[in-house]
Enzyme design. Structure first.
Site, PDB file in Angstrom:
ATOM      1  N   TYR A 200       0.781  -1.207  -0.127  1.00  0.00           N
ATOM      2  CA  TYR A 200      -0.040   0.194  -0.031  1.00  0.00           C
ATOM      3  C   TYR A 200       0.861   1.354   0.107  1.00  0.00           C
ATOM      4  CZ  TYR A 200      -3.326   3.585   1.298  1.00  0.00           C
ATOM      5  OH  TYR A 200      -3.993   4.780   1.352  1.00  0.00           O
TER       6      TYR A 200
ATOM      7  N   ASP B 223      -2.127  -1.706  -3.826  1.00  0.00           N
ATOM      8  CA  ASP B 223      -2.586  -0.312  -4.068  1.00  0.00           C
ATOM      9  C   ASP B 223      -1.354   0.754  -4.253  1.00  0.00           C
ATOM     10  OD1 ASP B 223      -3.574   2.173  -4.110  1.00  0.00           O
ATOM     11  OD2 ASP B 223      -4.938   1.819  -2.415  1.00  0.00           O
TER      12      ASP B 223
END
Length: 115
Positions: free
Chosen positions: A45, A86
């Protein structure tokens, strides 16, 4: 998985007999690196760019660390690296929730949007 890390280990650590679960954690973003018999799976992330120059610099440093790690793994040559997660990117205007605001307020260096 054979082993799990929560940071980017040095490539040499992959050759060492290390514990199954790493104890260090990444400070700037979230990382999970899983080692399987045939591959390494990196899930991140990524931190966002923020709204000012220092945040952009921090994000650029993050990206450089990820690129360096990927290059080192390729040179190590023992297992392929699969990178997912992500990545906190918006390569096109339609990928943004508020493109006009982003262009006006958040695109500090004017080179990220549309890259």
């Amino acid at each position: 998985p054979k082993r799990v890390w929560f940071d980017l280990p040095r490539v040499g650590e992959l050759d060492e007999a290390s514990p199954r679960f790493g104890t260090r954690h990444e400070l700037d973003g979230r990382i999970i690196l899983l080692e399987y018999e045939t591959l390494l799976l990196l899930h991140t992330y990524s931190p966002n760019n923020g709204v000012d120059g220092p945040h952009f610099a921090k994000r650029a440093a993050w990206e450089e660390r990820i690129r360096t790690f990927a290059r080192d793994i390729k040179e190590w040559g023992r297992k392929p690296l699969v990178y997912v997660g992500d990545l906190n990117v918006a390569p096109r205007e339609e990928d943004l929730s508020h493109p006009s605001w982003f262009k006006r307020e958040n695109n500090v260096n004017k080179r990220r949007l549309g890259r």
